[in-house]
Scaffold this motif. Structure first.
Motif, mmCIF file in Angstrom:
data_model
loop_
_atom_site.group_PDB
_atom_site.id
_atom_site.type_symbol
_atom_site.label_atom_id
_atom_site.label_comp_id
_atom_site.label_asym_id
_atom_site.label_seq_id
_atom_site.Cartn_x
_atom_site.Cartn_y
_atom_site.Cartn_z
ATOM 1 N N SER A 116 0.852 -1.189 0.000
ATOM 2 C CA SER A 116 0.000 0.000 0.000
ATOM 3 C C SER A 116 0.889 1.240 0.000
ATOM 4 N N GLU A 117 0.634 2.159 -0.903
ATOM 5 C CA GLU A 117 1.464 3.354 -0.985
ATOM 6 C C GLU A 117 0.609 4.597 -1.109
ATOM 7 N N GLY A 118 1.196 5.704 -0.755
ATOM 8 C CA GLY A 118 0.489 6.975 -0.807
ATOM 9 C C GLY A 118 1.357 8.052 -1.410
ATOM 10 N N SER A 119 1.100 9.291 -1.030
ATOM 11 C CA SER A 119 1.847 10.399 -1.613
ATOM 12 C C SER A 119 1.832 11.596 -0.678
ATOM 13 N N LEU A 120 2.718 12.521 -0.972
ATOM 14 C CA LEU A 120 2.895 13.761 -0.226
ATOM 15 C C LEU A 120 2.754 14.912 -1.211
#
Length: 585
Positions: A420-424
Protein backbone atom coordinates in the motif's frame (compact mmCIF):
# COMPACT_ATOMS: atom_id res chain seq x y z
CA UNK A 1 11.38 4.26 15.78
CA UNK A 2 10.25 1.39 17.89
CA UNK A 3 6.63 1.49 18.80
CA UNK A 4 4.16 2.45 21.46
CA UNK A 5 0.59 3.22 20.50
CA UNK A 6 0.56 6.77 19.17
CA UNK A 7 -3.04 7.24 20.12
CA UNK A 8 -2.11 6.78 23.78
CA UNK A 9 0.15 9.80 23.57
CA UNK A 10 -2.78 12.08 22.89
CA UNK A 11 -4.13 11.17 26.34
CA UNK A 12 -0.88 11.63 28.23
CA UNK A 13 0.41 14.89 29.68
CA UNK A 14 3.59 16.70 28.72
CA UNK A 15 6.57 17.85 30.73
CA UNK A 16 8.07 21.31 30.51
CA UNK A 17 11.57 21.66 29.05
CA UNK A 18 14.16 23.26 31.37
CA UNK A 19 16.83 25.65 30.20
CA UNK A 20 19.76 24.60 28.04
CA UNK A 21 22.19 24.91 30.96
CA UNK A 22 20.05 22.68 33.17
CA UNK A 23 19.65 20.21 30.31
CA UNK A 24 23.40 19.92 29.82
CA UNK A 25 23.93 19.53 33.54
CA UNK A 26 21.42 16.68 33.78
CA UNK A 27 22.23 14.92 30.52
CA UNK A 28 26.01 15.29 30.51
CA UNK A 29 26.97 15.99 34.10
CA UNK A 30 27.68 19.64 33.32
CA UNK A 31 30.13 18.77 30.52
CA UNK A 32 28.98 19.94 27.07
CA UNK A 33 28.59 17.14 24.52
CA UNK A 34 31.41 16.60 22.06
CA UNK A 35 29.37 17.94 19.13
CA UNK A 36 28.95 21.32 20.89
CA UNK A 37 32.24 22.59 19.43
CA UNK A 38 30.68 22.62 15.96
CA UNK A 39 27.38 24.31 16.84
CA UNK A 40 26.38 27.79 15.78
CA UNK A 41 22.93 29.30 16.06
CA UNK A 42 21.84 30.17 12.54
CA UNK A 43 21.16 33.76 13.62
CA UNK A 44 24.92 34.19 14.11
CA UNK A 45 25.80 32.84 10.66
CA UNK A 46 27.11 35.11 7.86
CA UNK A 47 24.68 36.29 5.21
CA UNK A 48 26.67 34.47 2.50
CA UNK A 49 29.33 31.78 2.79
CA UNK A 50 31.01 29.16 0.56
CA UNK A 51 31.31 25.41 1.18
CA UNK A 52 32.34 22.23 -0.59
CA UNK A 53 29.33 20.31 0.76
CA UNK A 54 26.02 21.56 2.11
CA UNK A 55 24.07 18.89 4.00
CA UNK A 56 20.43 19.75 4.66
CA UNK A 57 19.13 17.92 7.74
CA UNK A 58 21.18 16.96 10.78
CA UNK A 59 19.42 13.67 11.38
CA UNK A 60 20.07 9.95 11.18
CA UNK A 61 21.79 10.11 7.78
CA UNK A 62 22.91 13.74 7.80
CA UNK A 63 25.15 13.58 10.87
CA UNK A 64 27.33 10.61 9.81
CA UNK A 65 27.39 11.98 6.26
CA UNK A 66 28.58 15.42 7.36
CA UNK A 67 31.10 13.96 9.80
CA UNK A 68 32.58 11.76 7.06
CA UNK A 69 32.68 14.51 4.42
CA UNK A 70 34.46 16.76 6.93
CA UNK A 71 36.96 14.04 7.77
CA UNK A 72 40.10 12.76 6.02
CA UNK A 73 40.02 13.47 2.29
CA UNK A 74 36.86 15.58 2.55
CA UNK A 75 36.18 19.29 2.32
CA UNK A 76 34.52 22.21 4.08
CA UNK A 77 31.04 21.16 5.19
CA UNK A 78 27.96 23.03 6.39
CA UNK A 79 25.27 20.98 8.17
CA UNK A 80 21.92 22.75 8.46
CA UNK A 81 19.44 21.54 11.11
CA UNK A 82 16.01 23.12 11.57
CA UNK A 83 15.78 22.10 15.25
CA UNK A 84 17.89 22.67 18.32
CA UNK A 85 20.53 20.54 20.03
CA UNK A 86 19.64 17.38 22.01
CA UNK A 87 21.28 18.83 25.13
CA UNK A 88 18.50 21.43 25.26
CA UNK A 89 15.93 18.71 26.01
CA UNK A 90 16.74 16.56 29.07
CA UNK A 91 13.93 14.11 28.32
CA UNK A 92 15.91 12.95 25.28
CA UNK A 93 18.86 11.78 27.34
CA UNK A 94 17.33 8.61 28.81
CA UNK A 95 14.99 5.82 27.77
CA UNK A 96 12.54 6.96 30.43
CA UNK A 97 11.96 10.15 28.47
CA UNK A 98 10.83 8.39 25.30
CA UNK A 99 7.11 8.60 26.04
CA UNK A 100 7.39 12.14 27.43
CA UNK A 101 9.17 13.33 24.30
CA UNK A 102 6.49 12.00 21.99
CA UNK A 103 3.78 13.23 24.34
CA UNK A 104 5.04 16.78 23.91
CA UNK A 105 5.27 16.52 20.12
CA UNK A 106 3.99 19.86 18.86
CA UNK A 107 2.63 20.33 15.33
CA UNK A 108 3.03 24.12 15.46
CA UNK A 109 5.60 25.28 12.87
CA UNK A 110 7.04 27.87 15.25
CA UNK A 111 7.50 25.42 18.16
CA UNK A 112 10.96 24.42 19.33
CA UNK A 113 9.84 21.00 20.62
CA UNK A 114 12.24 18.24 19.46
CA UNK A 115 9.36 16.17 18.06
CA UNK A 116 6.87 17.66 15.60
CA UNK A 117 3.49 15.98 15.55
CA UNK A 118 1.39 15.54 12.44
CA UNK A 119 -1.59 13.47 11.43
CA UNK A 120 -1.75 11.80 8.03
CA UNK A 121 -4.79 12.21 5.82
CA UNK A 122 -5.63 8.65 6.90
CA UNK A 123 -6.27 10.06 10.39
CA UNK A 124 -3.27 8.31 11.97
CA UNK A 125 -1.18 10.43 14.39
CA UNK A 126 2.53 10.46 13.67
CA UNK A 127 5.66 12.40 14.57
CA UNK A 128 8.84 13.65 12.90
CA UNK A 129 12.09 14.70 14.55
CA UNK A 130 12.98 18.38 14.89
CA UNK A 131 16.36 18.19 16.63
CA UNK A 132 20.00 17.53 15.83
CA UNK A 133 20.39 13.75 15.62
CA UNK A 134 16.96 13.36 14.04
CA UNK A 135 15.06 10.18 14.81
CA UNK A 136 18.03 8.74 16.72
CA UNK A 137 17.57 11.50 19.31
CA UNK A 138 13.91 10.74 20.04
CA UNK A 139 13.33 7.05 19.23
CA UNK A 140 13.30 3.88 21.34
CA UNK A 141 16.94 3.07 20.55
CA UNK A 142 16.55 -0.35 18.91
CA UNK A 143 19.36 -1.11 16.44
CA UNK A 144 19.38 -3.94 13.90
CA UNK A 145 20.85 -4.20 10.42
CA UNK A 146 18.89 -4.66 7.20
CA UNK A 147 18.05 -8.11 5.91
CA UNK A 148 20.49 -9.20 3.16
CA UNK A 149 17.69 -9.33 0.57
CA UNK A 150 17.20 -5.59 1.04
CA UNK A 151 20.56 -4.88 -0.57
CA UNK A 152 20.08 -7.42 -3.33
CA UNK A 153 16.70 -5.90 -4.05
CA UNK A 154 18.42 -2.60 -4.73
CA UNK A 155 20.64 -3.91 -7.50
CA UNK A 156 20.20 -1.85 -10.65
CA UNK A 157 21.03 -2.49 -14.27
CA UNK A 158 23.56 0.06 -15.51
CA UNK A 159 25.00 -0.24 -19.02
CA UNK A 160 23.87 -3.85 -19.17
CA UNK A 161 25.54 -4.80 -15.89
CA UNK A 162 24.01 -5.33 -12.46
CA UNK A 163 25.44 -2.92 -9.91
CA UNK A 164 25.07 -3.73 -6.22
CA UNK A 165 25.94 -1.98 -3.03
CA UNK A 166 29.61 -2.46 -2.15
CA UNK A 167 28.96 -4.87 0.72
CA UNK A 168 32.51 -4.59 2.05
CA UNK A 169 32.02 -0.86 2.47
CA UNK A 170 28.46 -1.41 3.77
CA UNK A 171 29.74 -3.66 6.56
CA UNK A 172 32.62 -1.32 7.37
CA UNK A 173 30.15 1.56 7.62
CA UNK A 174 27.83 -0.41 9.91
CA UNK A 175 30.81 -1.28 12.10
CA UNK A 176 31.91 2.36 12.30
CA UNK A 177 28.48 3.35 13.59
CA UNK A 178 28.30 0.42 16.00
CA UNK A 179 31.67 1.19 17.60
CA UNK A 180 30.49 4.66 18.43
CA UNK A 181 26.86 4.37 19.51
CA UNK A 182 25.51 0.83 20.11
CA UNK A 183 25.47 -1.45 23.15
CA UNK A 184 24.25 -4.88 24.20
CA UNK A 185 21.24 -4.48 26.49
CA UNK A 186 20.66 -6.36 29.71
CA UNK A 187 17.48 -8.37 29.17
CA UNK A 188 15.34 -8.85 32.25
CA UNK A 189 11.80 -8.50 33.53
CA UNK A 190 9.16 -8.06 30.88
CA UNK A 191 11.65 -8.32 27.99
CA UNK A 192 12.90 -11.67 29.32
CA UNK A 193 9.31 -12.88 29.57
CA UNK A 194 8.69 -11.66 26.03
CA UNK A 195 11.71 -13.63 24.82
CA UNK A 196 10.30 -16.80 26.39
CA UNK A 197 6.82 -16.07 25.02
CA UNK A 198 8.10 -15.71 21.45
CA UNK A 199 9.95 -18.99 21.66
CA UNK A 200 6.89 -20.65 23.19
CA UNK A 201 4.90 -19.38 20.20
CA UNK A 202 7.45 -21.14 17.94
CA UNK A 203 9.20 -18.01 16.70
CA UNK A 204 12.42 -19.97 16.49
CA UNK A 205 15.35 -20.51 16.54
CA UNK A 206 16.79 -18.57 19.47
CA UNK A 207 19.64 -16.44 18.09
CA UNK A 208 20.88 -14.68 21.21
CA UNK A 209 22.30 -11.17 20.84
CA UNK A 210 23.05 -10.07 17.28
CA UNK A 211 22.82 -6.95 15.14
CA UNK A 212 22.14 -9.13 12.09
CA UNK A 213 18.67 -9.71 10.68
CA UNK A 214 18.01 -13.40 11.29
CA UNK A 215 14.90 -15.59 11.33
CA UNK A 216 13.67 -16.43 14.82
CA UNK A 217 13.90 -14.61 18.14
CA UNK A 218 16.85 -12.40 18.97
CA UNK A 219 18.07 -9.54 21.14
CA UNK A 220 19.12 -6.49 19.15
CA UNK A 221 21.51 -3.71 20.06
CA UNK A 222 20.47 -0.48 21.74
CA UNK A 223 21.71 3.10 21.54
CA UNK A 224 21.34 3.50 25.33
CA UNK A 225 24.54 2.70 27.22
CA UNK A 226 24.86 0.81 30.51
CA UNK A 227 24.16 3.97 32.49
CA UNK A 228 20.96 4.55 30.50
CA UNK A 229 22.25 7.53 28.52
CA UNK A 230 21.21 7.87 24.89
CA UNK A 231 23.76 8.04 22.09
CA UNK A 232 22.46 9.67 18.92
CA UNK A 233 23.73 10.43 15.44
CA UNK A 234 24.79 13.85 16.76
CA UNK A 235 27.59 12.10 18.68
CA UNK A 236 29.11 11.01 15.37
CA UNK A 237 29.87 14.63 14.51
CA UNK A 238 32.80 14.44 16.93
CA UNK A 239 34.73 12.50 14.27
CA UNK A 240 34.84 15.45 11.87
CA UNK A 241 37.81 17.76 11.69
CA UNK A 242 36.75 20.89 13.60
CA UNK A 243 38.26 23.20 10.99
CA UNK A 244 36.09 21.64 8.28
CA UNK A 245 32.63 21.35 9.85
CA UNK A 246 30.08 23.94 10.89
CA UNK A 247 26.67 22.92 12.22
CA UNK A 248 23.99 25.60 12.12
CA UNK A 249 20.99 24.82 14.35
CA UNK A 250 17.57 26.46 14.08
CA UNK A 251 18.35 26.85 10.38
CA UNK A 252 15.37 26.13 8.11
CA UNK A 253 16.22 25.70 4.43
CA UNK A 254 13.56 27.39 2.30
CA UNK A 255 14.79 26.43 -1.16
CA UNK A 256 17.63 25.00 -3.20
CA UNK A 257 19.27 27.52 -5.52
CA UNK A 258 19.58 26.05 -9.01
CA UNK A 259 20.82 27.32 -12.34
CA UNK A 260 19.88 25.95 -15.77
CA UNK A 261 22.66 24.14 -17.62
CA UNK A 262 23.45 25.29 -21.12
CA UNK A 263 22.59 22.36 -23.46
CA UNK A 264 25.98 22.68 -25.14
CA UNK A 265 27.68 22.16 -21.79
CA UNK A 266 25.77 19.03 -20.82
CA UNK A 267 27.78 15.83 -20.58
CA UNK A 268 28.17 12.70 -18.51
CA UNK A 269 25.10 11.03 -17.04
CA UNK A 270 22.02 9.95 -18.93
CA UNK A 271 19.50 11.53 -18.88
CA UNK A 272 21.46 14.73 -19.23
CA UNK A 273 21.14 17.11 -16.27
CA UNK A 274 19.20 20.26 -17.09
CA UNK A 275 19.85 22.13 -13.83
CA UNK A 276 22.69 22.41 -11.34
CA UNK A 277 22.46 23.13 -7.63
CA UNK A 278 24.62 26.07 -6.61
CA UNK A 279 23.55 26.49 -2.98
CA UNK A 280 20.62 26.90 -0.61
CA UNK A 281 18.69 29.68 1.08
CA UNK A 282 17.92 29.21 4.78
CA UNK A 283 16.30 31.30 7.45
CA UNK A 284 17.17 31.64 11.12
CA UNK A 285 14.84 31.90 14.12
CA UNK A 286 14.55 35.65 13.55
CA UNK A 287 13.40 34.91 9.97
CA UNK A 288 16.50 36.54 8.49
CA UNK A 289 17.66 34.96 5.23
CA UNK A 290 21.10 33.46 4.61
CA UNK A 291 22.75 31.89 1.58
CA UNK A 292 25.15 28.98 1.59
CA UNK A 293 26.80 28.60 -1.81
CA UNK A 294 28.90 25.84 -3.33
CA UNK A 295 32.52 26.05 -4.29
CA UNK A 296 33.40 24.59 -7.71
CA UNK A 297 32.84 20.84 -7.66
CA UNK A 298 30.70 21.03 -4.52
CA UNK A 299 27.34 19.39 -3.83
CA UNK A 300 24.08 19.95 -1.98
CA UNK A 301 22.85 16.81 -0.22
CA UNK A 302 19.32 16.54 1.17
CA UNK A 303 19.08 14.42 4.31
CA UNK A 304 15.91 16.02 5.62
CA UNK A 305 13.94 12.76 5.89
CA UNK A 306 11.01 11.19 4.12
CA UNK A 307 8.92 14.33 4.58
CA UNK A 308 11.53 17.07 4.48
CA UNK A 309 13.49 16.02 1.39
CA UNK A 310 10.58 15.72 -1.07
CA UNK A 311 8.99 18.84 0.44
CA UNK A 312 12.17 20.84 -0.19
CA UNK A 313 12.50 19.57 -3.76
CA UNK A 314 8.92 20.65 -4.45
CA UNK A 315 9.45 24.07 -2.84
CA UNK A 316 12.49 24.46 -5.10
CA UNK A 317 10.51 23.75 -8.27
CA UNK A 318 11.72 20.18 -8.66
CA UNK A 319 8.79 17.81 -9.04
CA UNK A 320 5.62 17.25 -11.12
CA UNK A 321 5.42 20.27 -13.44
CA UNK A 322 1.61 20.37 -13.47
CA UNK A 323 1.37 20.40 -9.67
CA UNK A 324 4.07 23.04 -9.30
CA UNK A 325 2.52 25.30 -11.91
CA UNK A 326 -0.87 25.03 -10.20
CA UNK A 327 0.75 26.23 -6.96
CA UNK A 328 2.53 29.08 -8.74
CA UNK A 329 5.99 27.61 -8.15
CA UNK A 330 8.39 28.14 -11.09
CA UNK A 331 9.38 24.75 -12.52
CA UNK A 332 13.10 24.04 -12.45
CA UNK A 333 12.91 20.32 -13.30
CA UNK A 334 9.89 18.20 -14.16
CA UNK A 335 10.29 15.03 -12.07
CA UNK A 336 6.80 13.48 -11.76
CA UNK A 337 7.62 11.06 -8.93
CA UNK A 338 8.76 13.57 -6.30
CA UNK A 339 6.44 13.10 -3.33
CA UNK A 340 5.00 9.89 -4.76
CA UNK A 341 5.52 6.30 -3.57
CA UNK A 342 5.25 7.13 0.14
CA UNK A 343 5.06 4.13 2.45
CA UNK A 344 4.58 3.58 6.17
CA UNK A 345 4.75 0.25 7.97
CA UNK A 346 1.37 -0.29 9.61
CA UNK A 347 1.52 -1.38 13.22
CA UNK A 348 -1.13 -3.10 15.28
CA UNK A 349 -0.81 -4.40 18.79
CA UNK A 350 -2.33 -5.12 22.15
CA UNK A 351 -1.56 -3.05 25.24
CA UNK A 352 -2.02 -4.39 28.75
CA UNK A 353 -1.64 -3.15 32.32
CA UNK A 354 0.49 -5.85 33.99
CA UNK A 355 -0.71 -7.13 37.35
CA UNK A 356 2.78 -6.80 38.84
CA UNK A 357 5.32 -3.97 38.67
CA UNK A 358 7.57 -4.19 35.62
CA UNK A 359 10.65 -2.27 34.65
CA UNK A 360 10.63 0.43 32.02
CA UNK A 361 11.97 -1.30 28.90
CA UNK A 362 11.92 -0.25 25.28
CA UNK A 363 12.42 -2.65 22.39
CA UNK A 364 15.13 -5.24 23.07
CA UNK A 365 13.72 -8.56 21.88
CA UNK A 366 12.20 -9.08 18.44
CA UNK A 367 10.66 -12.02 16.63
CA UNK A 368 11.11 -12.58 12.91
CA UNK A 369 8.87 -15.55 12.12
CA UNK A 370 10.07 -16.32 8.60
CA UNK A 371 12.53 -15.24 5.99
CA UNK A 372 10.08 -15.18 3.08
CA UNK A 373 8.60 -11.77 3.89
CA UNK A 374 5.07 -13.13 4.38
CA UNK A 375 5.04 -12.80 8.16
CA UNK A 376 5.08 -9.74 10.40
CA UNK A 377 7.85 -8.74 12.77
CA UNK A 378 6.97 -8.90 16.47
CA UNK A 379 8.31 -6.75 19.30
CA UNK A 380 7.26 -5.34 22.66
CA UNK A 381 7.87 -2.52 25.12
CA UNK A 382 6.85 -1.56 28.63
CA UNK A 383 6.70 2.03 29.80
CA UNK A 384 5.29 4.20 32.57
CA UNK A 385 2.64 6.76 31.63
CA UNK A 386 0.20 9.06 33.37
CA UNK A 387 -3.11 7.27 33.68
CA UNK A 388 -5.58 8.40 31.03
CA UNK A 389 -8.76 10.01 32.45
CA UNK A 390 -10.91 7.36 30.76
CA UNK A 391 -9.26 4.63 32.84
CA UNK A 392 -9.78 6.49 36.12
CA UNK A 393 -13.51 5.90 35.82
CA UNK A 394 -13.17 2.12 36.09
CA UNK A 395 -11.96 -0.52 38.50
CA UNK A 396 -9.76 0.53 41.40
CA UNK A 397 -9.20 3.99 39.93
CA UNK A 398 -12.80 5.24 40.44
CA UNK A 399 -12.96 8.64 42.07
CA UNK A 400 -9.26 9.41 41.80
CA UNK A 401 -8.47 13.00 40.88
CA UNK A 402 -4.75 13.12 41.67
CA UNK A 403 -2.11 12.30 39.05
CA UNK A 404 -1.74 8.55 38.75
CA UNK A 405 0.89 6.63 36.85
CA UNK A 406 0.55 3.17 35.44
CA UNK A 407 2.86 0.80 33.61
CA UNK A 408 1.63 -0.28 30.20
CA UNK A 409 3.12 -3.13 28.18
CA UNK A 410 2.53 -3.32 24.44
CA UNK A 411 3.08 -6.29 22.14
CA UNK A 412 2.91 -5.32 18.50
CA UNK A 413 3.39 -6.50 14.96
CA UNK A 414 4.74 -4.63 11.98
CA UNK A 415 3.80 -5.43 8.39
CA UNK A 416 7.15 -5.29 6.56
CA UNK A 417 7.47 -4.03 3.00
CA UNK A 418 3.86 -2.86 2.61
CA UNK A 419 2.51 -2.70 -0.92
CA UNK A 420 0.00 0.00 0.00
CA UNK A 421 1.46 3.35 -0.98
CA UNK A 422 0.49 6.98 -0.81
CA UNK A 423 1.85 10.40 -1.61
CA UNK A 424 2.90 13.76 -0.23
CA UNK A 425 2.01 17.17 -1.65
CA UNK A 426 2.28 20.87 -0.87
CA UNK A 427 -0.50 22.93 0.65
CA UNK A 428 1.75 25.76 1.81
CA UNK A 429 4.99 27.41 0.82
CA UNK A 430 6.03 27.50 4.49
CA UNK A 431 8.90 25.00 4.91
CA UNK A 432 8.26 24.90 8.67
CA UNK A 433 4.88 23.23 8.18
CA UNK A 434 4.55 19.51 7.69
CA UNK A 435 3.18 18.82 4.20
CA UNK A 436 -0.05 16.81 3.95
CA UNK A 437 0.34 13.16 3.01
CA UNK A 438 -1.68 9.98 2.84
CA UNK A 439 -0.25 6.48 3.30
CA UNK A 440 -3.38 4.46 2.39
CA UNK A 441 -2.70 1.98 5.19
CA UNK A 442 -3.76 -1.64 4.48
CA UNK A 443 -5.47 -0.62 1.24
CA UNK A 444 -3.85 -3.54 -0.58
CA UNK A 445 -5.43 -6.91 0.31
CA UNK A 446 -1.98 -8.49 0.63
CA UNK A 447 -1.08 -6.07 3.43
CA UNK A 448 -4.37 -6.64 5.22
CA UNK A 449 -3.89 -10.42 5.03
CA UNK A 450 -0.41 -10.10 6.54
CA UNK A 451 -1.77 -7.91 9.32
CA UNK A 452 -4.35 -10.59 10.13
CA UNK A 453 -1.57 -13.17 10.44
CA UNK A 454 0.55 -10.81 12.51
CA UNK A 455 -2.19 -9.90 14.98
CA UNK A 456 -3.10 -13.57 15.35
CA UNK A 457 0.53 -14.29 16.20
CA UNK A 458 0.48 -11.49 18.82
CA UNK A 459 -2.60 -13.13 20.36
CA UNK A 460 -0.82 -16.49 20.39
CA UNK A 461 2.12 -14.92 22.22
CA UNK A 462 -0.26 -13.49 24.82
CA UNK A 463 -1.87 -16.90 25.26
CA UNK A 464 1.42 -18.50 26.26
CA UNK A 465 2.33 -19.44 29.79
CA UNK A 466 5.44 -17.27 29.73
CA UNK A 467 3.31 -14.15 30.29
CA UNK A 468 0.98 -15.64 32.92
CA UNK A 469 2.69 -13.66 35.65
CA UNK A 470 1.42 -10.42 34.13
CA UNK A 471 -2.25 -11.40 34.05
CA UNK A 472 -4.74 -9.74 36.38
CA UNK A 473 -6.18 -11.44 39.44
CA UNK A 474 -9.61 -11.42 37.79
CA UNK A 475 -10.39 -14.27 35.41
CA UNK A 476 -13.08 -15.73 33.25
CA UNK A 477 -14.70 -19.17 33.42
CA UNK A 478 -14.41 -21.43 30.41
CA UNK A 479 -16.73 -24.27 29.39
CA UNK A 480 -15.02 -26.68 31.75
CA UNK A 481 -15.58 -24.38 34.69
CA UNK A 482 -11.88 -23.57 35.08
CA UNK A 483 -10.93 -19.97 35.70
CA UNK A 484 -8.28 -18.44 33.47
CA UNK A 485 -6.90 -15.07 34.51
CA UNK A 486 -7.24 -12.36 31.88
CA UNK A 487 -5.09 -9.43 30.88
CA UNK A 488 -6.28 -5.94 31.70
CA UNK A 489 -6.47 -4.57 28.14
CA UNK A 490 -5.88 -0.92 27.29
CA UNK A 491 -7.88 0.10 24.23
CA UNK A 492 -9.54 -2.24 21.76
CA UNK A 493 -9.74 -5.92 22.69
CA UNK A 494 -9.34 -8.72 20.18
CA UNK A 495 -12.49 -10.38 18.83
CA UNK A 496 -13.33 -13.47 20.87
CA UNK A 497 -13.11 -15.68 17.79
CA UNK A 498 -9.71 -14.36 16.70
CA UNK A 499 -8.40 -17.88 16.06
CA UNK A 500 -10.79 -18.55 13.17
CA UNK A 501 -12.46 -15.31 12.09
CA UNK A 502 -10.23 -13.60 9.53
CA UNK A 503 -12.87 -10.98 8.76
CA UNK A 504 -13.12 -9.91 12.39
CA UNK A 505 -9.34 -9.68 12.64
CA UNK A 506 -9.20 -7.66 9.40
CA UNK A 507 -11.69 -5.21 10.92
CA UNK A 508 -9.53 -5.06 14.04
CA UNK A 509 -6.47 -4.29 11.89
CA UNK A 510 -8.21 -1.45 10.08
CA UNK A 511 -9.72 0.03 13.24
CA UNK A 512 -6.51 -0.03 15.30
CA UNK A 513 -3.85 0.68 12.67
CA UNK A 514 -1.08 2.94 13.90
CA UNK A 515 2.37 3.95 12.75
CA UNK A 516 5.73 2.51 13.70
CA UNK A 517 7.36 5.80 12.66
CA UNK A 518 9.19 4.01 9.84
CA UNK A 519 7.71 6.03 6.99
CA UNK A 520 9.82 6.29 3.86
CA UNK A 521 9.69 7.11 0.16
CA UNK A 522 8.95 10.32 -1.71
CA UNK A 523 12.34 10.42 -3.47
CA UNK A 524 12.51 6.74 -4.40
CA UNK A 525 15.66 5.40 -6.04
CA UNK A 526 15.16 4.70 -9.74
CA UNK A 527 12.38 7.30 -9.97
CA UNK A 528 13.71 10.48 -8.35
CA UNK A 529 17.36 9.61 -7.68
CA UNK A 530 19.75 7.29 -9.49
CA UNK A 531 21.90 4.46 -8.09
CA UNK A 532 24.33 7.03 -6.62
CA UNK A 533 21.43 8.98 -5.06
CA UNK A 534 21.87 11.91 -7.45
CA UNK A 535 18.64 13.66 -8.33
CA UNK A 536 17.76 12.61 -11.86
CA UNK A 537 18.11 15.54 -14.25
CA UNK A 538 20.15 17.62 -11.78
CA UNK A 539 23.83 18.18 -11.19
CA UNK A 540 25.47 18.64 -7.76
CA UNK A 541 22.29 17.55 -5.96
CA UNK A 542 21.71 14.29 -4.08
CA UNK A 543 19.25 12.82 -1.59
CA UNK A 544 20.69 10.57 1.11
CA UNK A 545 18.05 9.40 3.57
CA UNK A 546 15.04 7.06 3.90
CA UNK A 547 13.04 9.05 1.35
CA UNK A 548 14.95 7.04 -1.29
CA UNK A 549 13.67 3.69 0.09
CA UNK A 550 10.74 1.81 -1.42
CA UNK A 551 10.98 -0.71 1.45
CA UNK A 552 12.12 -0.10 5.00
CA UNK A 553 15.15 -2.25 5.94
CA UNK A 554 14.69 -4.99 8.54
CA UNK A 555 12.86 -4.68 11.83
CA UNK A 556 14.02 -1.08 12.29
CA UNK A 557 15.59 1.30 9.74
CA UNK A 558 17.85 3.46 11.90
CA UNK A 559 20.92 1.20 11.64
CA UNK A 560 20.78 1.22 7.85
CA UNK A 561 20.10 4.96 7.56
CA UNK A 562 23.09 5.64 9.84
CA UNK A 563 25.20 3.29 7.74
CA UNK A 564 23.97 4.99 4.58
CA UNK A 565 25.25 8.38 5.75
CA UNK A 566 28.72 6.99 6.45
CA UNK A 567 28.73 4.87 3.28
CA UNK A 568 27.78 7.73 0.97
CA UNK A 569 30.26 10.05 2.61
CA UNK A 570 33.07 7.61 1.84
CA UNK A 571 31.79 7.08 -1.71
CA UNK A 572 31.63 10.84 -2.33
CA UNK A 573 35.18 11.30 -1.06
CA UNK A 574 36.22 8.49 -3.40
CA UNK A 575 34.58 10.34 -6.28
CA UNK A 576 36.21 13.59 -5.18
CA UNK A 577 39.65 12.08 -5.49
CA UNK A 578 38.87 9.50 -8.21
CA UNK A 579 40.35 6.70 -6.17
CA UNK A 580 39.08 3.84 -4.05
CA UNK A 581 38.72 4.75 -0.37
CA UNK A 582 40.88 3.26 2.29
CA UNK A 583 38.29 1.58 4.55
CA UNK A 584 38.95 2.65 8.15
CA UNK A 585 39.80 -0.14 10.56
Amino acid sequence: MAAISTRLYLLFGILLVPSLAAAQSRAFGGVPPAYARYLVDAAAMPAVELYDYIVVGGGTAGCPLAATLAGPGGGRVLLLERGGAPSEFPALATAGGFVRTLAMADPAPESDAPAQGFTSEDGVPNVRARVLGGGTAINAGFYSRAHPEWFRGRAEVQDGEVTNWDMRLVNASYEWVERQMTFQPTVRGFQAAMRAALLEANVTPWNGFTVDHVTGTKVGATTFDASGRRHSAADLLAFARPSRLRVAIRATVTRIITNPIDPSARHGRSPQPTIAAVGVVYQDRLLDQHQALLRPGGEVILSAGAMGSPQLLLLSGIGPASDLSYLGIPVSADIPDVGKHMFDNPRNGISIIPSVPVDHSLIQVVGIPSANGAASYLEAASYIVPLAPALRSSGPFIGSSSPLFVTVATIMEKVPGPLSEGSLWLSSSNPLESPPLRFNYLSRPEDLARCVLGVRRVAEVLEGRALDGFRSAVGSTNRRGAVRRDFRIVGAALPVDWRTNDRALADYCQQTVATLWHYHGGCVAGKVVDRDFRVIGARALRVVDASTFSETPGTNPQATVLMMGRYMGLKMIEERHSRRPVIPS
